[in-house]
Design a protein around this motif. Structure first.
Motif, PDB file in Angstrom:
ATOM      1  N   ASP A 929      83.982  22.203  31.126  1.00 28.36           N
ATOM      2  CA  ASP A 929      85.347  22.727  31.169  1.00 28.36           C
ATOM      3  C   ASP A 929      85.591  23.779  30.093  1.00 28.36           C
ATOM      4  OD1 ASP A 929      85.861  21.086  33.260  1.00 28.36           O
ATOM      5  OD2 ASP A 929      86.806  19.503  32.064  1.00 28.36           O
ATOM      6  N   HIS A 930      84.928  23.637  28.956  1.00 25.52           N
ATOM      7  CA  HIS A 930      85.173  24.565  27.850  1.00 25.52           C
ATOM      8  C   HIS A 930      84.609  25.950  28.121  1.00 25.52           C
ATOM      9  CE1 HIS A 930      81.064  23.178  27.228  1.00 25.52           C
ATOM     10  NE2 HIS A 930      80.871  24.210  26.432  1.00 25.52           N
ATOM     11  N   LEU A 931      83.741  26.079  29.119  1.00 23.94           N
ATOM     12  CA  LEU A 931      83.113  27.370  29.383  1.00 23.94           C
ATOM     13  C   LEU A 931      84.061  28.354  30.058  1.00 23.94           C
ATOM     14  CD1 LEU A 931      79.596  26.214  30.619  1.00 23.94           C
ATOM     15  CD2 LEU A 931      80.204  27.137  28.387  1.00 23.94           C
ATOM     16  N   GLY A 932      85.086  27.877  30.708  1.00 28.28           N
ATOM     17  CA  GLY A 932      86.018  28.768  31.378  1.00 28.28           C
ATOM     18  C   GLY A 932      85.386  29.455  32.569  1.00 28.28           C
ATOM     19  N   GLU A 933      85.607  30.769  32.679  1.00 23.87           N
ATOM     20  CA  GLU A 933      85.138  31.520  33.838  1.00 23.87           C
ATOM     21  C   GLU A 933      83.613  31.557  33.925  1.00 23.87           C
ATOM     22  OE1 GLU A 933      86.747  32.902  36.341  1.00 23.87           O
ATOM     23  OE2 GLU A 933      88.657  32.148  35.619  1.00 23.87           O
ATOM     24  N   ILE A 934      82.937  31.612  32.785  1.00 22.81           N
ATOM     25  CA  ILE A 934      81.472  31.743  32.839  1.00 22.81           C
ATOM     26  C   ILE A 934      80.819  30.465  33.346  1.00 22.81           C
ATOM     27  CG2 ILE A 934      81.464  33.429  30.979  1.00 22.81           C
ATOM     28  CD1 ILE A 934      80.549  31.278  29.075  1.00 22.81           C
ATOM     29  N   GLY A 935      81.563  29.358  33.353  1.00 22.45           N
ATOM     30  CA  GLY A 935      80.977  28.101  33.823  1.00 22.45           C
ATOM     31  C   GLY A 935      81.162  27.861  35.303  1.00 22.45           C
ATOM     32  N   HIS A 936      81.933  28.720  36.002  1.00 17.41           N
ATOM     33  CA  HIS A 936      82.181  28.492  37.425  1.00 17.41           C
ATOM     34  C   HIS A 936      80.912  28.538  38.274  1.00 17.41           C
ATOM     35  CE1 HIS A 936      86.445  27.980  37.343  1.00 17.41           C
ATOM     36  NE2 HIS A 936      86.648  29.127  36.715  1.00 17.41           N
ATOM     37  N   PRO A 937      79.989  29.478  38.062  1.00 18.44           N
ATOM     38  CA  PRO A 937      78.764  29.443  38.867  1.00 18.44           C
ATOM     39  C   PRO A 937      77.998  28.130  38.740  1.00 18.44           C
ATOM     40  CG  PRO A 937      78.956  31.543  37.733  1.00 18.44           C
ATOM     41  CD  PRO A 937      80.028  30.667  37.186  1.00 18.44           C
ATOM     42  N   LEU A 938      77.972  27.565  37.520  1.00 18.79           N
ATOM     43  CA  LEU A 938      77.278  26.285  37.348  1.00 18.79           C
ATOM     44  C   LEU A 938      78.000  25.168  38.093  1.00 18.79           C
ATOM     45  CD1 LEU A 938      76.026  26.029  33.657  1.00 18.79           C
ATOM     46  CD2 LEU A 938      74.700  25.965  35.754  1.00 18.79           C
ATOM     47  N   LEU A 939      79.302  25.166  38.005  1.00 19.47           N
ATOM     48  CA  LEU A 939      80.065  24.117  38.688  1.00 19.47           C
ATOM     49  C   LEU A 939      79.891  24.230  40.199  1.00 19.47           C
ATOM     50  CD1 LEU A 939      83.294  24.214  36.507  1.00 19.47           C
ATOM     51  CD2 LEU A 939      81.587  22.401  36.565  1.00 19.47           C
TER      52      LEU A 939
END
Length: 1370
Positions: A929-939
């Protein structure tokens, strides 16, 4: 000043007068209102502002005084302490504090003195005369200082704040901003004073943005009109334009300056020669500011290009003339401005002839403007409303004339050919350009392809290169040898290098979708139908053709066949692969020359295929793991067997040979390594010394290894002092091979444990310890030695030791890992950290992995970035999923630096392409959750698995993201994918850097598409009902052609539906809603070409499942299958013509529509003059007209005409409504003995009202057609057109018999656009209308709308003499 303005300033007085604004007050003349009396409200504004400013100054002065007193106390206390005995460190601190306090005291005293001086100056200024806040009118007085001085003889110049007397005289004041005495000053001095005042005002506007909002722009323009007159200097006019530009803040301010009749000043400025470039530059900048600030670019629910630009036709024609002038320095900037206007208000550009100008500029140059113009016209072509302003098959095709007309031209023409080829490539790499070029049975493409049949070497080379670029063909490294006709057997070795490179590149799953491949498949189909392969074959048949050019054509044909075999369906590719003409040539036994040509072509194609497959083996599947059943496996097994046999032979040597080899190396005879036999030594180490018996003999009996190992001891300064060169790097290989041989036998391990090598290494590392009690001046691992010597090779040797368990035990025994821990904390020694991390082997669990982990958590960001990058490389090259590497990479997701987190996300997303790695990561359940936009591909990756979906659903991530995507991110996805597709197809796409690497044609993950990959995701999607809403929107708005908002939402919905259909679990949603036929209908019938392209890609997504491919096959869309029969995600229509065809349209010839009409000339002299002026537009009789005008001007009876403002207005109206080149415009303006000033411009305005033709009486309305009704609804502006070749007073109805057939109505203009245009005040009112009653306006509008409709549909008529705008003029 009016009371309203005064109250407005009073309401903002507390916040509008800042310190910078006070300099504004000090530099302007403020001496009453326009009426001669000071406004009461304005006076209250001044009083309040001065009171507020005085309070602020007093508060600031009090703060400064308090700080000064505090620092004086600190200074006195420090001096008292220094009188006492103090220790060394304490005395040093007190002395530093004393020095700081003294410095601050001096600075504060200087600041306080400055404040006091300003107060004294301000009091003197206020005693000299009162001031008030500037609101526009005072500037008028400032601009009219000369007039005031001449009338009353008093001085009204503003006093400068450096003045020392209450009312300094301009002749005696030292200030440069003081005006000269008007009684004695020259015109040049007064001009300089005006320019200086305007520059000061500009400086204030630049520094204080709020001042722009406070001043009244209209009054500023009125005050500046004398500075714009012809009597003013060019510097004064330039400064006035600049001041007006800096006064603009919003559309209202543009509207206000539009009321001041600036058009004729700008027209006159733009017609001047290059000696007035400083003035023209500021005029062009003002026009650009008006376009940028005052234009209404986007109205809700309107089409592209339906905005409004507040520029009059007169200014537009003047700017077009500048853009047409080849030698004008402002040609490029005017072309750029006109291009921007084209995208905002295409109707204005069409009416003034700007579209035709931009088309010629696209074809003829300048070449640096071609990319901008191409992009603009591609944007125009996309929409049917704007496409109607272009003639199909004629306008855009003018850009290709540089290629089609190249035969017989000189070599200098090749630059234009290359520029046109780039335009052709850019057009075919966009949907609008591709489908436009397919009009008239692909006439434009056929014209370029047929140029390959013309015997012009350079042109053919350029065209072949263009097709290589269009099809994304990356030529192999041996292509030059292929073209030159050299043998290609030497390139057999490239297989191993290709395998090594492939192991270093992240691999994709076997069925990866590529949007670029699907587009290239369509291009190949279109090119083959346009005759590309036949044109290439004709090059083979041509006698005397250059062999290199023929082989290059063969290379293109072979590459096209390769591409077609990969991206096209088998049935379509088979037809292309047949090559009937070449086989007919090869089998023509009646003509030996034909048979030789055909056989040579087939041989070259076969040679290309063999070497292509050899240098680029199978690209699909897991490239890092060689397959056991592959063709190369038998070769690999044989090579391994040969290598093993060779090793056995080298190990098994007899005693005599072994002794001879030892002596031959010269190691036992001399310590000079340059005399050693390197080859013999390497063969000895890699051969016999791997035998334990030989190693024991070399260690214990002959002492050979000890002498050799002493060469590598750091403190021996033999190996460690060698210069770092490619030649000396071979000794590093000797050292690594020696350590490998020593670790292979127990005696060697025992020798290393007893030798000083590792001990000296530890001591060398200890030299770098900052806490070392005995520091060394020149440590072994200093930064300089690491750069210049072979010292860095010791890290490679340590890496060899870390590969074996025995070596790790030795490293632990000598505490080398402890030294590595200390080295990782050193500042500015990245070279050591790099050497450690790069060379350590991490296959064995132990201290090596701990060193890497410590580096990953270093306190320095650049070290963490490097270590993360290295960890990603380890994961990328690993053949199996290692939990420890994934766990370390997950740790980097929590790094405090954003760059490190982004890098870790990128590597983790790449690793999760493998199913086993993805499953492992999901089981670890990291918090993202702390990654914000950059974490969406992983999610999104996690969502593709059942475990990950349940985990995210429990965390409420699914519901939150689903709402975001439904309302917002669907639109963002469209922008994202269209931008990156444009970059992928861009001419300079390779220059985008790392951003381009993120998109290589792969379909970006879509939330709904990932959701449909799991059963639980399909259930949630069904429960939400989003897909039903998508389907309903497609049915309702699939063929929308004008509303930009709906079109953008339609694209987003199509991408969502396509991504859902790309999953096997999502295809039932499409079948249930029966939405596929609607998508196919949009793909073939939509008038918005980019929407067709979106449907094309969406259908490719749907075809990525076997069921989807089968459904599309029923609708004559065939999917490309892999050799195993699985769909590859590529799909093309069987009937390409139906897909790329566009319904024909009629061009809107709005350039021939008049904006206004004038009454006939009143005298015969005026009639003759206007006749000659109109003849100047005709290049055939322009010289005769020029001579006629010269004679007229020399005759006394005509001289009064050249001084008449009414006739001058007729001339200006003529050049503002018809096309004249810049020299002719300049000649016409210079004919008249009239200098522009405020009075002349006022007379021109009155002449415009007096000469305007009154509206004709209303005739009985005829039955209106559908097009007339439509035009009446849209509210066309009233016009009274006429037809060339008919009597000047004739109407369109009188000439209707000359028309072959009536034109269909133009595309309707939405009412919202008309309302927007009516609400925006133009930069200059384009027509001056007499006040009439409401009823007469309605009657006039009804009649003129009918006339305009018929006029706009008439085809343009060519005539030697331009059409007159004057009633009754023949």
């Amino acid at each position: 000043m009016p009371a309203a303005n005064g109250s407005h300033h009073h309401s903002n007085s507390n916040s509008s007068l800042t310190i910078s604004n006070r300099s504004f007050l000090e530099g302007a003349t403020i001496n009453g209102s326009p009426g001669g009396n000071t406004s009461v409200s304005a006076s209250w504004t001044v009083v309040n502002s001065i009171a507020s400013s005085a309070a602020e100054r007093d508060a600031q002065l009090k703060d400064l005084t308090d700080q000064l007193n505090h620092d004086i106390m600190v200074k006195e206390g420090a001096e008292a302490m220094l009188q006492e005995p103090l220790t060394g460190s304490l005395r040093t601190d007190v002395e530093q504090e004393l020095a700081i306090a003294k410095e601050r005291i001096v600075r504060l005293q200087r600041t306080i003195d400055t404040y006091n001086a300003r107060d004294r100056d301000r009091k003197r200024t206020n005693d000299a005369r009162p001031r008030r806040k500037f609101a526009g009118a005072p500037l008028n007085e400032t601009a009219n200082w000369v007039t005031n001085w001449k009338t009353d003889g008093t001085e009204r110049a503003p006093s400068h704040h450096h003045a020392t007397s209450p009312a300094p005289s301009p002749s005696t004041s030292p200030s440069t901003s003081t005006l000269p005495n008007p009684a004695t000053a020259t015109e040049a001095e007064l001009s300089r004073a005006r320019i200086e005042t305007m520059n000061r005002l500009i400086g204030i506007l630049q520094k204080n943005m709020r001042v722009r909002y406070e001043i009244e722009v209209g009054e500023v323009v009125v005050a500046l009109l004398p500075c714009l007159a012809d009597k003013a200097t060019k510097q004064a006019r330039a400064t006035a334009y600049r001041l007006i530009r800096h006064s603009l803040v919003d559309a209202h301010s543009v509207q206000r300056i539009g009321e001041q009749n600036l058009d004729w000043y700008i027209v006159k400025t733009l017609s001047r020669d290059n000696k007035h470039s400083v003035e023209k530059e500021q005029a062009v900048k003002l026009i650009r500011a008006v376009v940028e600030i005052g234009s209404e670019r986007y109205a809700p629910h309107t089409a592209v290009g339906s905005g409004t630009v507040p520029l009059s036709d007169a200014v537009m024609r003047a700017m077009i003339a500048v853009a047409e002038s080849p030698d004008d320095p402002f040609k490029s900037i005017c072309l750029q401005t006109l291009t921007e206007i084209l995208l905002i208000d295409i109707e204005l550009m069409a009416r003034t002839g700007g579209i035709r100008l931009l088309l010629h500029a696209l074809a003829e140059g300048p070449l640096d403007m071609a990319p901008l113009l191409t992009s603009a016209f591609l944007h125009i072509i996309d929409s049917p409303q704007t496409r109607a302003y272009l003639e199909p098959g004629m306008d855009i095709e003018i850009a290709f004339t540089g290629i089609t007309d190249a035969y017989g031209k000189s070599i200098e023409h090749m630059e234009r050919v290359k520029g046109c080829a780039r335009i052709f490539s850019s057009m075919l790499r966009s949907w609008s350009g591709l489908m436009y070029c397919c009009v008239n049975d692909k006439a434009a493409i056929r014209a370029v392809v047929d140029c390959l049949r013309i015997p012009a070497l350079e042109t053919r080379e350029v065209i072949l290169d263009t097709f290589f670029h269009l099809l994304n063909i990356k030529l192999p490294e041996w292509h030059r040898a292929f073209i030159d006709g050299r043998r290609l057997t030497m390139y057999r070795k490239s297989r191993l290098s290709a395998e090594i490179q492939r192991a270093e590149i992240p691999h994709r799953p076997p069925h990866t979708l590529k949007l670029t491949d699907q587009y290239i498949a369509l291009l190949i189909l279109i090119f083959t139908k346009a005759g590309l392969l036949d044109a290439l074959t004709s090059m083979f048949e041509e006698p005397g053709i250059e062999p290199a050019l023929s082989r290059k054509a063969t290379l293109l044909m072979a590459e096209v066949l390769q591409k077609a075999n990969r991206v096209l369906p088998l049935s379509v590719a088979a037809k292309i692969q047949s090559l009937p003409r070449i086989f007919n040539l090869a089998s023509d036994y009646n003509d030996n020359e034909h048979r030789i040509m055909g056989s040579s072509a087939l041989t070259l194609i076969d040679s290309f295929n063999r070497h292509h497959s050899r240098s680029e083996p199978t690209a699909k599947g897991d490239a890092s793991r060689p397959r056991a059943n592959s063709v190369e496996e038998s070769i690999r097994r044989g090579q391994r067997a040969v290598e093993q046999d060779r090793m056995k032979v080298r190990i098994q040597v007899d005693d005599r040979t072994f002794q001879a080899n030892l002596l031959e190396t010269q190691v036992m005879l001399t310590k000079d390594h340059t005399k050693w036999s390197y080859d013999t030594l390497l063969d000895l180490i890699e051969g016999p010394l791997h035998n334990p018996k030989r190693m024991e003999e070399a260690i214990k009996v002959l002492k050979y290894i000890r002498r050799l190992m002493s060469f590598f001891h750091p403190f021996a300064h033999r190996y460690s002092d060698l210069s770092r060169s490619k030649f000396n790097m071979r000794w590093t290989r000797i050292g690594c091979s020696l350590l490998t041989a020593l670790l292979a036998c127990p005696d060697g391990v025992r020798f290393l444990a007893e030798d000083e090598f590792l001990g000296q290494l530890v001591k060398s590392f200890a030299q770098l310890d900052p806490l070392n009690p005995t520091p060394t001046t020149d440590p072994i691992f200093s930064k300089e030695r690491m750069e210049k010597t072979l010292t860095g090779g010791y890290f490679e040797m340590v890496g060899v030791l870390s590969r074996r368990k025995e070596g790790i035990e030795l490293l632990e025994k000598f505490q080398l890992f402890t030294a590595f821990y200390h080295l990782s904390e050193l500042r500015s020694r990245e070279d050591l950290i790099t050497g450690i991390v790069e060379n350590l082997d991490y296959s064995i669990d132990g201290h090596s992995r701990i060193v890497l982990s410590k580096t990953l958590t270093s306190s320095y960001k650049h070290v963490r970035l490097y270590a993360t990058n290295h960890l990603g490389g380890l994961i990328r090259t690993s053949q199996t999923a290692n939990a420890w590497t994934i766990r370390l990479l997950l740790t980097q997701l929590y790094d405090p630096a954003v760059e490190v987190r982004e890098l870790a996300v990128r590597f983790l997303e790449e690793a999760c392409e493998a199913t086993d790695v993805l499953q492992m990561v999901v089981e670890m359940q990291p918090t993202l959750d702390h990654l914000g936009e950059i974490g969406h591909p992983l999610l999104l990756k996690f969502m593709s698995t059942t475990v990950g979906f349940r985990f995210l659903y429990a965390a409420s991530y699914i519901d939150r993201e689903m709402e975001l995507w439904f309302h917002e991110r669907n639109l963002h996805y469209v922008v994202h994918i269209e931008v990156f597709l444009a970059k992928a197809f861009n001419e300079n796409g390779g220059d985008e850097g790392d951003e381009m690497l993120a998109f290589d044609g792969i379909v970006p993950p879509h939330f709904y598409g990932v959701m449909a990959k799991t059963e639980l995701g399909c259930e949630v999607l069904q429960e939400k009902g989003h897909f039903s809403e998508f389907a309903q929107f497609i049915r309702a708005h699939g063929l929308e052609q004008s509303d930009r908002d709906i079109i953008m939402k339609l694209k987003s919905v199509l991408w969502a539906v396509g991504n859902i259909g790309a999953a096997e679990g999502g295809l039932p949603f499409l079948e249930e809603e029966e939405i596929i036929p609607h998508i196919l209908n949009i793909a073939e019938q939509s008038l918005v070409l980019s929407v067709r392209g979106t449907c094309f890609f969406v259908l490719g997504l749907i075809s990525s499942t076997p069921q989807g491919a089968e459904i599309l096959d029923d609708y004559n869309w065939e999917a490309t299958l892999s050799p195993l029969g699985l769909p590859s995600g590529l799909c093309v229509p069987v009937d390409v013509e139906q897909f790329v065809s566009i319904d024909p349209w009629k061009c809107i010839a709005s350039e021939t529509v008049d904006d206004s009409r004038l009454i006939p000339p009143e005298s015969e002299e005026e009639n003759e003059l206007m006749t000659a002026l109109y003849n100047l537009a005709n290049t055939v009789i322009a010289n005769a007209a020029s001579r006629t005008l010269t004679k007229m001007k020399s005759k006394p009876e005509y001289r009064h005409i050249f001084s008449s403002p009414r006739v001058f207005y007729r001339a200006l109206h003529t050049i503002s409504t018809q096309k004249y080149r810049m020299p002719v415009r300049r000649y016409i303006i210079d004919l008249f003995n009239i200098e522009l000033d405020a009075d002349v411009v006022q007379e021109l305005t009155e002449s415009a009202m007096a000469l305007r033709m009154p509206p004709p009486e209303r005739e009985p309305p005829a039955p209106a057609s559908n097009g007339d009704d439509q035009d009446s609804e849209n509210g066309e502006p009233e016009r009274a057109p006429e037809v060339p070749g008919v009597g000047d007073g004739a109407t369109v109805e009188d000439a209707s018999t000359e028309e072959d057939s009536p034109r269909p109505p133009p595309p309707p203009i939405p009412r919202a656009v008309q309302n927007a245009r009516e609400s925006v005040m133009p930069f200059r009112q384009r027509s001056v209308r007499q006040p009439v009653s409401d009823s007469s306006e309605e009657e006039e509008s009804d009649m003129e709308e009918e006339v305009v409709t018929k006029k706009r549909h008439r085809a343009p008529v060519m005539s030697l003499r331009p059409k007159s705008r004057i009633i009754g003029f023949n």
